[in-house]
Design an enzyme around this catalytic site. Structure first.
Site, PDB file in Angstrom:
ATOM      1  N   LYS A 102       1.619 -11.560   1.578  1.00 61.83           N
ATOM      2  CA  LYS A 102       0.798 -10.392   1.885  1.00 61.83           C
ATOM      3  C   LYS A 102      -0.359 -10.823   2.781  1.00 61.83           C
ATOM      4  O   LYS A 102      -1.093 -11.752   2.455  1.00 61.83           O
ATOM      5  CB  LYS A 102       0.275  -9.776   0.580  1.00 61.83           C
ATOM      6  CG  LYS A 102      -0.431  -8.450   0.765  1.00 61.83           C
ATOM      7  CD  LYS A 102      -0.839  -7.874  -0.595  1.00 61.83           C
ATOM      8  CE  LYS A 102      -1.542  -6.539  -0.447  1.00 61.83           C
ATOM      9  NZ  LYS A 102      -1.982  -5.990  -1.746  1.00 61.83           N
ATOM     10  N   HIS A 104      -2.853  -8.697   3.823  1.00 64.66           N
ATOM     11  CA  HIS A 104      -4.006  -7.812   3.723  1.00 64.66           C
ATOM     12  C   HIS A 104      -4.412  -7.715   2.249  1.00 64.66           C
ATOM     13  O   HIS A 104      -3.729  -8.243   1.377  1.00 64.66           O
ATOM     14  CB  HIS A 104      -3.666  -6.417   4.278  1.00 64.66           C
ATOM     15  CG  HIS A 104      -2.531  -5.753   3.555  1.00 64.66           C
ATOM     16  ND1 HIS A 104      -1.209  -6.061   3.815  1.00 64.66           N
ATOM     17  CD2 HIS A 104      -2.520  -4.811   2.571  1.00 64.66           C
ATOM     18  CE1 HIS A 104      -0.430  -5.325   3.040  1.00 64.66           C
ATOM     19  NE2 HIS A 104      -1.195  -4.581   2.268  1.00 64.66           N
TER      20      HIS A 104
END
Length: 218
Positions: A102, A104
């Site tokens: 991921k 963000h």
């Protein structure tokens, strides 16, 4: 019944362990089949977690965090974490990996407990056929921190030779990584359960023994 016998009965009741004539992905003709995809309900998952917890407790596996490889291992690790606390009062953390990092929000590869050096981690998975989950998990875990992987727990050890080896996937995992793989039950336990009438299937006993003789490991 012992928890091992209860688990074998549980597998047959859930339709996870069936007997008959099956052609496996390897091409081998087997008198039994294990389909862990047949665990489908909350009650089944809660009970399954208890069997993982029993295995961890029975084998005195040191653990601080359970790791469930995405995707199948995620609900297994969570259910085992809950069961360890509810059944034995053992409060451990859990974590699982993402298929893609991921980029963000909080970011990262893992969801759940952030791993630390020397943390005792146990990997939770369903069955081991080729050892792929372990081979993928070890570098991910070690890449996050210098954790101490104290074991891997699976439901069934097939005790079966690989296609290109006289060793089972469990034995190969230990030779390659030095990680002991514990199983709730193994094929000897299942054969004994048939013999003792814990589960139906005595008509398949000779075929089970012949298959074990041909493809089994000690």
């Amino acid at each position: 019944m012992t928890y091992k016998q209860e688990f074998i009965k549980f597998m047959t009741e859930c339709g996870v362990l069936t007997f008959g004539e099956f052609t496996l992905k390897s091409g081998r003709k087997a008198p039994y089949f294990i389909n862990c995809g047949n665990y489908k309900t909350g009650a089944q998952l809660a009970r399954l977690g208890e069997f993982y917890a029993e295995c961890i407790k029975d084998n005195n596996i040191p653990v601080e965090t359970l790791f469930g490889p995405a995707y199948k291992g995620i609900p297994l690790a969570v259910s085992a974490t809950v069961a360890l606390y509810n059944k034995f009062g053992i409060d451990v953390a859990y974590t699982f990996d993402r298929k893609e990092v991921k980029d963000h929000g909080e970011g990262g590869m893992f969801v759940g407990k952030a791993l630390c050096d020397n943390e005792k981690v146990v990997i939770i998975d369903d069955v081991m056929t080729s050892g792929k989950a372990l081979k993928e998990s070890v570098p991910k875990l070690k890449g996050a921190a210098d954790v101490d992987i104290t074991g891997m727990v699976i439901t069934v050890d097939r005790m079966e030779k690989g296609l290109n080896s006289d060793l089972s996937a469990v034995q190969e995992a230990y030779n390659e990584f030095g990680i002991k793989v514990y199983s709730i039950v193994n094929m000897e336990d299942i054969i004994d359960a048939i013999r003792e009438g814990i589960v139906d299937g005595k008509e398949y006993l000779d075929a089970m023994l012949a298959y074990r003789e041909q493809y089994g490991v000690k």
